[in-house]
Design a protein around this motif. Structure first.
Motif, PDB file in Angstrom:
ATOM      1  N   ASP A  62       0.850  -1.190   0.000  1.00 48.26           N
ATOM      2  CA  ASP A  62       0.000   0.000   0.000  1.00 48.26           C
ATOM      3  C   ASP A  62       0.883   1.236   0.000  1.00 48.26           C
ATOM      4  OD1 ASP A  62      -2.026   1.825   0.166  1.00 48.26           O
ATOM      5  OD2 ASP A  62      -2.502   1.442   2.281  1.00 48.26           O
ATOM      6  N   CYS A  63       0.999   1.873  -1.167  1.00 48.94           N
ATOM      7  CA  CYS A  63       1.858   3.056  -1.284  1.00 48.94           C
ATOM      8  C   CYS A  63       1.208   4.020  -2.266  1.00 48.94           C
ATOM      9  CB  CYS A  63       3.247   2.656  -1.766  1.00 48.94           C
ATOM     10  SG  CYS A  63       4.411   4.025  -1.911  1.00 48.94           S
ATOM     11  N   GLU A  64       0.878   5.197  -1.802  1.00 54.96           N
ATOM     12  CA  GLU A  64       0.235   6.194  -2.656  1.00 54.96           C
ATOM     13  C   GLU A  64       1.252   6.781  -3.626  1.00 54.96           C
ATOM     14  OE1 GLU A  64      -2.151  10.477  -2.384  1.00 54.96           O
ATOM     15  OE2 GLU A  64      -1.642   9.371  -0.550  1.00 54.96           O
ATOM     16  N   LEU A  65       0.866   6.887  -4.889  1.00 60.23           N
ATOM     17  CA  LEU A  65       1.728   7.461  -5.918  1.00 60.23           C
ATOM     18  C   LEU A  65       1.053   8.702  -6.489  1.00 60.23           C
ATOM     19  CD1 LEU A  65       2.839   4.237  -7.853  1.00 60.23           C
ATOM     20  CD2 LEU A  65       4.031   5.414  -5.991  1.00 60.23           C
ATOM     21  N   ASP A  66       1.513   9.857  -6.053  1.00 57.75           N
ATOM     22  CA  ASP A  66       0.996  11.132  -6.527  1.00 57.75           C
ATOM     23  C   ASP A  66       1.858  11.573  -7.705  1.00 57.75           C
ATOM     24  OD1 ASP A  66       0.752  14.013  -6.885  1.00 57.75           O
ATOM     25  OD2 ASP A  66      -0.362  14.041  -4.991  1.00 57.75           O
ATOM     26  N   GLU A  67       1.306  11.530  -8.911  1.00 59.04           N
ATOM     27  CA  GLU A  67       2.111  11.810 -10.092  1.00 59.04           C
ATOM     28  C   GLU A  67       2.707  13.207 -10.079  1.00 59.04           C
ATOM     29  OE1 GLU A  67       1.767  11.916 -14.979  1.00 59.04           O
ATOM     30  OE2 GLU A  67       0.336  10.722 -13.806  1.00 59.04           O
ATOM     31  N   THR A  68       1.927  14.198  -9.688  1.00 57.41           N
ATOM     32  CA  THR A  68       2.434  15.577  -9.660  1.00 57.41           C
ATOM     33  C   THR A  68       3.603  15.703  -8.695  1.00 57.41           C
ATOM     34  OG1 THR A  68       0.247  16.454 -10.217  1.00 57.41           O
ATOM     35  CG2 THR A  68       1.840  17.981  -9.245  1.00 57.41           C
ATOM     36  N   ALA A  69       3.452  15.146  -7.504  1.00 60.27           N
ATOM     37  CA  ALA A  69       4.507  15.220  -6.493  1.00 60.27           C
ATOM     38  C   ALA A  69       5.753  14.468  -6.950  1.00 60.27           C
ATOM     39  CB  ALA A  69       4.008  14.657  -5.165  1.00 60.27           C
ATOM     40  N   LEU A  70       5.574  13.307  -7.563  1.00 61.98           N
ATOM     41  CA  LEU A  70       6.722  12.519  -8.003  1.00 61.98           C
ATOM     42  C   LEU A  70       7.441  13.179  -9.176  1.00 61.98           C
ATOM     43  CD1 LEU A  70       5.286   8.906  -7.674  1.00 61.98           C
ATOM     44  CD2 LEU A  70       7.125   9.912  -6.320  1.00 61.98           C
ATOM     45  N   ARG A  71       6.695  13.846 -10.046  1.00 65.74           N
ATOM     46  CA  ARG A  71       7.346  14.591 -11.133  1.00 65.74           C
ATOM     47  C   ARG A  71       8.242  15.693 -10.556  1.00 65.74           C
ATOM     48  NH1 ARG A  71       5.917  13.998 -16.412  1.00 65.74           N
ATOM     49  NH2 ARG A  71       4.028  12.807 -16.887  1.00 65.74           N
ATOM     50  N   GLU A  72       7.741  16.387  -9.546  1.00 70.25           N
ATOM     51  CA  GLU A  72       8.525  17.448  -8.928  1.00 70.25           C
ATOM     52  C   GLU A  72       9.742  16.876  -8.208  1.00 70.25           C
ATOM     53  OE1 GLU A  72       9.833  21.177  -7.590  1.00 70.25           O
ATOM     54  OE2 GLU A  72       8.592  20.511  -9.279  1.00 70.25           O
ATOM     55  N   GLN A  73       9.580  15.739  -7.531  1.00 67.23           N
ATOM     56  CA  GLN A  73      10.714  15.105  -6.858  1.00 67.23           C
ATOM     57  C   GLN A  73      11.781  14.675  -7.868  1.00 67.23           C
ATOM     58  OE1 GLN A  73       9.457  11.988  -4.133  1.00 67.23           O
ATOM     59  NE2 GLN A  73       7.721  13.223  -3.457  1.00 67.23           N
ATOM     60  N   ALA A  74      11.327  14.138  -9.009  1.00 70.39           N
ATOM     61  CA  ALA A  74      12.279  13.735 -10.043  1.00 70.39           C
ATOM     62  C   ALA A  74      13.054  14.950 -10.561  1.00 70.39           C
ATOM     63  CB  ALA A  74      11.544  13.040 -11.180  1.00 70.39           C
ATOM     64  N   ARG A  75      12.358  16.063 -10.771  1.00 76.16           N
ATOM     65  CA  ARG A  75      13.026  17.279 -11.257  1.00 76.16           C
ATOM     66  C   ARG A  75      14.076  17.752 -10.250  1.00 76.16           C
ATOM     67  NH1 ARG A  75      12.965  22.499 -10.545  1.00 76.16           N
ATOM     68  NH2 ARG A  75      11.336  22.385  -8.952  1.00 76.16           N
ATOM     69  N   LEU A  76      13.740  17.749  -8.965  1.00 79.20           N
ATOM     70  CA  LEU A  76      14.683  18.152  -7.928  1.00 79.20           C
ATOM     71  C   LEU A  76      15.897  17.229  -7.891  1.00 79.20           C
ATOM     72  CD1 LEU A  76      12.218  19.052  -5.015  1.00 79.20           C
ATOM     73  CD2 LEU A  76      13.550  20.636  -6.420  1.00 79.20           C
ATOM     74  N   LEU A  77      15.650  15.937  -8.088  1.00 78.23           N
ATOM     75  CA  LEU A  77      16.752  14.973  -8.105  1.00 78.23           C
ATOM     76  C   LEU A  77      17.690  15.258  -9.267  1.00 78.23           C
ATOM     77  CD1 LEU A  77      18.104  12.292  -7.200  1.00 78.23           C
ATOM     78  CD2 LEU A  77      16.517  11.122  -8.749  1.00 78.23           C
ATOM     79  N   PHE A  78      17.151  15.487 -10.456  1.00 77.39           N
ATOM     80  CA  PHE A  78      17.989  15.730 -11.628  1.00 77.39           C
ATOM     81  C   PHE A  78      18.795  17.017 -11.444  1.00 77.39           C
ATOM     82  CE2 PHE A  78      14.240  13.619 -14.002  1.00 77.39           C
ATOM     83  CZ  PHE A  78      14.637  12.367 -13.546  1.00 77.39           C
ATOM     84  N   GLU A  79      18.181  18.025 -10.853  1.00 80.54           N
ATOM     85  CA  GLU A  79      18.900  19.275 -10.603  1.00 80.54           C
ATOM     86  C   GLU A  79      20.016  19.061  -9.583  1.00 80.54           C
ATOM     87  OE1 GLU A  79      16.111  22.276  -9.483  1.00 80.54           O
ATOM     88  OE2 GLU A  79      15.458  22.658 -11.558  1.00 80.54           O
ATOM     89  N   ALA A  80      19.733  18.310  -8.531  1.00 87.16           N
ATOM     90  CA  ALA A  80      20.747  18.042  -7.503  1.00 87.16           C
ATOM     91  C   ALA A  80      21.903  17.236  -8.071  1.00 87.16           C
ATOM     92  CB  ALA A  80      20.115  17.306  -6.321  1.00 87.16           C
ATOM     93  N   GLU A  81      21.602  16.353  -9.025  1.00 91.91           N
ATOM     94  CA  GLU A  81      22.641  15.539  -9.646  1.00 91.91           C
ATOM     95  C   GLU A  81      23.330  16.268 -10.808  1.00 91.91           C
ATOM     96  OE1 GLU A  81      23.932  13.065  -8.391  1.00 91.91           O
ATOM     97  OE2 GLU A  81      22.697  11.261  -8.307  1.00 91.91           O
ATOM     98  N   GLY A  82      22.772  17.413 -11.209  1.00 96.79           N
ATOM     99  CA  GLY A  82      23.368  18.182 -12.297  1.00 96.79           C
ATOM    100  C   GLY A  82      23.341  17.462 -13.623  1.00 96.79           C
ATOM    101  N   HIS A 276       5.611  17.897 -21.099  1.00 97.71           N
ATOM    102  CA  HIS A 276       5.588  17.963 -19.634  1.00 97.71           C
ATOM    103  C   HIS A 276       6.714  18.792 -19.059  1.00 97.71           C
ATOM    104  CE1 HIS A 276       2.349  15.049 -19.011  1.00 97.71           C
ATOM    105  NE2 HIS A 276       2.865  14.342 -19.993  1.00 97.71           N
ATOM    106  N   ARG A 277       7.473  19.466 -19.941  1.00 94.09           N
ATOM    107  CA  ARG A 277       8.605  20.246 -19.467  1.00 94.09           C
ATOM    108  C   ARG A 277       8.110  21.424 -18.624  1.00 94.09           C
ATOM    109  NH1 ARG A 277      11.811  21.794 -24.359  1.00 94.09           N
ATOM    110  NH2 ARG A 277      12.002  19.522 -24.454  1.00 94.09           N
ATOM    111  N   VAL A 278       8.787  21.664 -17.517  1.00 90.74           N
ATOM    112  CA  VAL A 278       8.414  22.771 -16.621  1.00 90.74           C
ATOM    113  C   VAL A 278       8.966  24.071 -17.174  1.00 90.74           C
ATOM    114  CG1 VAL A 278       8.670  23.734 -14.317  1.00 90.74           C
ATOM    115  CG2 VAL A 278       8.396  21.261 -14.616  1.00 90.74           C
TER     116      VAL A 278
END
Length: 278
Positions: A62-82, A276-278
């Protein structure tokens, strides 16, 4: 130091831990998705999350998957990883009281040219009805072992069969081949992953007037094929140069249909990222 997102929080990668007595650690209870990203944007994210949700249901997690939130988390990860483009993973594992969800970059950059793959036939038989044959679970050791054996023998991938001697898929790819003017691929009922790129290629082929057959096939069909290619989220459609069957018989293949299908797929991928690009 490499970064990851764990349960919504950006952390150093070495901060990840797993309780020893959890089902995730002790039994590999968990599911994952691997996907490409372009311009810091995941490709076909909705489809991947849909498959991940189905895997969670099948695993009883049982794990909720919020697409909007996960998209934002992925973007933050890519930025942190450069990093602008590459391949990343979402892993959900049973860590005890609540499942843990982690995002991390697996591969940096996207290759523009891929050498044709050389395939060998694995001796391992995959169970057609097994959860692990139809889902991306953390019980992936067998596929990885067979892939490593294939590479140690000079090949790039290996082909699996099920208990009925039917072709299913490769260790990390879905399988396509051309025979008598028909594009063929093993049916899902044979026991294989419902690949995102597999689906896209089937749709693109039919849109281009190519007859597609999802069916039951054996080694003899692969040996008689004129063209063979693989599909995966990380590499997209990739040509196959040769195949060695379990009997030792070998076949070599032309590259005829793949270039058009690959370019159509890559354009679809680029359009998805742009939308989907921000």
């Amino acid at each position: 130091m490499a970064k990851l997102i764990l349960n919504g929080e950006l952390l150093d990668a070495d901060a990840l831990s797993q309780p020893l007595l959890s089902r995730g650690f002790a039994f590999g209870f968990g599911v994952f998705e691997t996907m490409k990203f372009l311009d810091k944007t995941p490709c076909f994210f909705s489809e991947h999350l849909g498959r991940l949700r189905r895997g969670l249901v099948g695993a009883g997690l049982d794990c909720e998957l919020d697409e909007t939130a996960l998209r934002e988390q992925a973007r933050l990860l890519f930025e942190a990883e450069g990093v602008d483009a590459g391949v990343f993973k979402i892993v959900i594992t049973d860590s005890g009281k609540n499942p843990s969800l982690a995002l991390f970059v697996r591969t940096r950059g996207v290759p523009t040219e891929l050498a044709p793959s050389r395939l060998s036939q694995s001796k391992v038989v995959k169970a057609s009805q097994a959860f692990t044959s139809r889902n991306k679970s953390l019980n992936y050791m067998e596929s990885v072992l067979e892939l490593e054996k294939a590479k140690a023998s000079g090949f790039d991938e290996c082909v699996f069969k099920n208990e009925r001697n039917e072709l299913t898929e490769c260790a990390v790819s879905n399988l396509f081949f051309v025979q008598d003017g028909v594009l063929s691929t093993p049916a899902l009922d044979c026991g294989l992953l419902d690949g995102i790129v597999r689906r896209k290629v089937i749709e693109l082929a039919r849109q281009n007037g190519i007859e597609v057959k999802e069916g039951v096939f054996e080694e003899a069909d692969l040996l008689a094929a004129s063209e063979v290619f693989l599909t995966s989220s990380g590499s997209g459609p990739r040509s196959v140069a040769s195949y060695q069957a379990s009997s030792g018989m070998e076949a070599s293949y032309e590259v005829k249909w793949l270039p058009r299908l690959r370019e159509s797929y890559l354009e679809l991928e680029r359009e998805e990222a742009r939308s989907h690009r921000v």
